[in-house]
Write an enzyme that holds these catalytic residues in place. Structure first.
Site, mmCIF file in Angstrom:
data_model
loop_
_atom_site.group_PDB
_atom_site.id
_atom_site.type_symbol
_atom_site.label_atom_id
_atom_site.label_comp_id
_atom_site.label_asym_id
_atom_site.label_seq_id
_atom_site.Cartn_x
_atom_site.Cartn_y
_atom_site.Cartn_z
ATOM 1 N N HIS A 66 25.077 -33.577 12.074
ATOM 2 C CA HIS A 66 23.792 -33.487 12.772
ATOM 3 C C HIS A 66 24.070 -32.860 14.139
ATOM 4 O O HIS A 66 23.828 -33.454 15.186
ATOM 5 C CB HIS A 66 23.163 -34.878 12.881
ATOM 6 C CG HIS A 66 21.666 -34.874 13.090
ATOM 7 N ND1 HIS A 66 20.779 -35.504 12.236
ATOM 8 C CD2 HIS A 66 20.905 -34.323 14.050
ATOM 9 C CE1 HIS A 66 19.533 -35.348 12.691
ATOM 10 N NE2 HIS A 66 19.584 -34.631 13.789
ATOM 11 N N TYR A 107 7.663 -31.794 10.382
ATOM 12 C CA TYR A 107 6.921 -32.205 11.581
ATOM 13 C C TYR A 107 5.568 -31.512 11.676
ATOM 14 O O TYR A 107 4.571 -32.131 11.993
ATOM 15 C CB TYR A 107 7.752 -31.946 12.844
ATOM 16 C CG TYR A 107 8.920 -32.908 12.940
ATOM 17 C CD1 TYR A 107 8.758 -34.160 13.509
ATOM 18 C CD2 TYR A 107 10.170 -32.584 12.396
ATOM 19 C CE1 TYR A 107 9.798 -35.078 13.563
ATOM 20 C CE2 TYR A 107 11.221 -33.492 12.441
ATOM 21 C CZ TYR A 107 11.037 -34.739 13.026
ATOM 22 O OH TYR A 107 12.069 -35.653 13.062
ATOM 23 N N GLU A 135 19.266 -29.860 9.037
ATOM 24 C CA GLU A 135 18.523 -28.725 9.578
ATOM 25 C C GLU A 135 19.383 -27.532 9.988
ATOM 26 O O GLU A 135 19.426 -27.148 11.171
ATOM 27 C CB GLU A 135 17.672 -29.180 10.773
ATOM 28 C CG GLU A 135 16.668 -30.246 10.400
ATOM 29 C CD GLU A 135 15.661 -30.551 11.515
ATOM 30 O OE1 GLU A 135 15.806 -30.017 12.624
ATOM 31 O OE2 GLU A 135 14.717 -31.314 11.244
ATOM 32 N N ARG A 163 18.966 -43.948 7.613
ATOM 33 C CA ARG A 163 19.659 -42.668 7.690
ATOM 34 C C ARG A 163 20.236 -42.495 9.096
ATOM 35 O O ARG A 163 19.491 -42.470 10.083
ATOM 36 C CB ARG A 163 18.696 -41.519 7.392
ATOM 37 C CG ARG A 163 19.328 -40.167 7.599
ATOM 38 C CD ARG A 163 18.414 -38.994 7.269
ATOM 39 N NE ARG A 163 19.101 -37.759 7.576
ATOM 40 C CZ ARG A 163 18.633 -36.819 8.398
ATOM 41 N NH1 ARG A 163 17.444 -36.919 8.942
ATOM 42 N NH2 ARG A 163 19.351 -35.747 8.659
ATOM 43 N N ASN A 214 12.731 -32.426 6.094
ATOM 44 C CA ASN A 214 12.289 -32.857 7.416
ATOM 45 C C ASN A 214 11.029 -32.075 7.722
ATOM 46 O O ASN A 214 11.042 -30.845 7.750
ATOM 47 C CB ASN A 214 13.336 -32.543 8.493
ATOM 48 C CG ASN A 214 14.608 -33.373 8.352
ATOM 49 O OD1 ASN A 214 14.742 -34.176 7.428
ATOM 50 N ND2 ASN A 214 15.540 -33.171 9.260
ATOM 51 N N GLU A 221 12.967 -36.874 7.401
ATOM 52 C CA GLU A 221 12.442 -37.076 8.757
ATOM 53 C C GLU A 221 10.969 -36.749 8.788
ATOM 54 O O GLU A 221 10.529 -35.771 8.178
ATOM 55 C CB GLU A 221 13.112 -36.150 9.794
ATOM 56 C CG GLU A 221 14.509 -36.524 10.175
ATOM 57 C CD GLU A 221 15.092 -35.588 11.236
ATOM 58 O OE1 GLU A 221 14.342 -34.997 12.035
ATOM 59 O OE2 GLU A 221 16.326 -35.456 11.245
HETATM 60 C C1 FCB Z 1 14.546 -32.772 14.255
HETATM 61 C C2 FCB Z 1 15.964 -33.258 14.439
HETATM 62 C C3 FCB Z 1 16.044 -34.642 15.028
HETATM 63 C C4 FCB Z 1 15.012 -34.874 16.097
HETATM 64 C C5 FCB Z 1 13.648 -34.495 15.593
HETATM 65 C C6 FCB Z 1 12.537 -34.751 16.582
HETATM 66 O O1 FCB Z 1 14.530 -31.386 14.299
HETATM 67 O O2 FCB Z 1 16.644 -33.263 13.218
HETATM 68 O O3 FCB Z 1 17.348 -34.832 15.498
HETATM 69 O O4 FCB Z 1 15.361 -34.180 17.235
HETATM 70 O O5 FCB Z 1 13.635 -33.149 15.232
#
Ligand code: FCB
Length: 447
Positions: free
Chosen positions: A121, A295, A166, A77, A293, A355
């Site tokens: 992006h 985290y 995002e 990607r 995405n 992500e």
């Molecule tokens: C996300 C973004 C990516 C990168 C990661 C750590 O929010 O999409 O570009 O910065 O975080």
């Protein structure tokens, strides 16, 4: 991690984005993007760096594709830099810009790697920002034109298409709080940016469909909201944060319109109402997959005193943290995936985790090794969570690690390393980390 077995056909990927890796920002007719402008303003990026060179991927892509081939991923990607295609955001396609992505896509296909392209992006052409950026409705129509130009060229060679990356982060960091480009601080007056991005998404879906039969989706940033507090006010704060971060960008995709509590439907700008007749049907154009995405989760409670925000974000005790101070909570991913499934039911298309990853202070030793056991643990834990969600009935089709290699981490510059591959930004030497070998072995073991 012997239990990490995924069905045949599961997509194993890695992720990057244009401004974070390409460099070559003024080569072959590329126009200026808002990130060029922003990063060059003193004080915007913690270490004073820019993406002018980044990983020099624009020139070194053959080496990077070779690294991916050795890793054994089935998909890559990347994002397409809008200002390479339309230097001023409106012009006819710049052939030299398209040619770069042609070369990249063909190099991937030659190695049996599926190209997965994100159209936006965060690197908006500066010329469009000068006309209002995503606060201006017109940007949605410009985005659809750009999507058409790219799709004509890359059509079916791109195996998965992603419209936006995002939109929540771009709205809140870029236009709400001003910590990302374009650096505007409109707080809740940034809401039109949400609608204009989603309108652009829907229009781009139509533009892409005209040139490809391959799946189309969007990559949203999700954070499950974990209530920290037990009062009615705490619960209301958590609901408000969930509406803002998660539902604002998901409810309208699946035909539910905007969360009522955000009052977007009645928002007006000097140009008229933000949400117009017919818009919600465009926003809700059917998509083939939802990019997730993920985290970390977010701890939320009621604000202690009156401020501009109806919630307080609080640390989640009991979880280790990355060097970004983000809690490492694989159970948050399981929570998120099962919640998406129960919330949207049959309307929810298959999911790709577009992500996931973590940053640590990875050190390259004198003899050229980079050992990152925390990243191995992070990925193992999160893939386990994906597996559990699949067992619970969530249709997850792939996982893309953020990131293939260390890169320019926006306002954090080069101080946050997310890669499976270490990059020395002075010499551009790439060194696969322990996590790279771990991911390679995991992929090799799959059916
Ligand atoms: C996300 C973004 C990516 C990168 C990661 C750590 O929010 O999409 O570009 O910065 O975080």
């Amino acid at each position: 991690a012997a239990q990490l077995n995924f069905p045949a056909g599961f997509t194993w990927g890695v992720s990057t984005s244009a401004y974070q890796i390409e460099g070559a920002t003024s080569q072959d007719g590329r126009g200026t993007s808002i990130w060029d402008t922003f990063a060059h303003q003193p004080g915007r990026v913690v270490d004073g760096t820019t993406g002018d060179v980044a990983c020099d991927h624009y020139h070194r892509y053959p080496e990077d594709v070779a690294l991916m081939a050795d890793l054994g991923v089935s998909a890559y990607r990347f994002s397409i830099a809008w200002p390479r295609i339309q230097p001023d955001g409106t012009s006819p396609a710049n052939p030299a810009g398209l040619a770069f992505y042609d070369r990249l896509v063909d190099a991937l296909l030659d190695r049996g790697i599926d190209p997965v392209a994100t159209l936006f992006h965060w690197d908006l052409p500066q010329a469009l920002e000068d006309r209002g950026g995503w606060l201006a409705r017109d940007t949605a129509y410009r985005f659809a034109e750009y999507a058409d130009l790219v799709a004509r060229q890359l059509g079916d060679r791109v195996k998965l298409w992603i419209t936006l990356n995002e939109p929540f982060v771009h709205m809140s960091y870029g236009y709400g709080m001003g910590v990302h480009a374009p650096g505007r601080m409109h707080l809740f007056d940034a809401f039109p940016v949400a609608h204009h991005q989603l309108l652009g998404h829907g229009l781009a879906v139509d533009a892409l469909r005209a040139h490809t039969g391959n799946p189309i989706g969007i990559a949203n940033n999700y954070s499950p909201v974990w209530l920290r507090g037990d009062t009615e006010a705490d619960r209301a704060a958590a609901g408000a944060y969930d509406a803002l971060h998660n539902r604002l960008f998901t409810d309208p995709l699946f035909g539910r319109g905007y969360p009522g509590e955000l009052a977007l439907d009645s928002a007006v700008t000097p140009d008229g109402p933000v949400v117009r007749e017919g818009d919600l049907e465009i926003v809700a154009r059917p998509i083939d997959f939802l990019g997730v995405n993920y985290y970390n989760p977010t701890g939320v409670r009621a604000p202690e005193e009156d401020g501009p925000l109806p919630f307080d974000l609080v640390p989640l005790d009991g979880y280790p943290t990355t060097n970004f101070d983000w809690p490492v909570a694989p159970d948050g991913l399981l929570d998120l995936l099962t919640t998406l499934r129960t919330t949207y039911g049959e309307a929810l298309p298959p999911i790709h985790i577009t992500e996931g990853g973590c940053s640590y202070d990875d050190v390259l030793t004198a003899d050229g090794h980079c050992d990152d056991p925390e990243r191995v643990a992070y990925l193992a834990g999160h893939l386990q969570a994906v597996r559990e969600a699949m067992d619970a009935g969530v249709d997850v089709r792939g996982y893309f690690v953020w990131s293939l290699m260390d890169n320019f981490e926006w306002a954090e510059g080069f101080t946050k390393r997310f890669g499976l591959v270490h990059v020395d930004f002075d010499t551009q030497v790439r060194t696969p980390k322990t996590s790279y070998a771990w991911y390679r072995d995991l992929i090799a073991r799959q059916p």
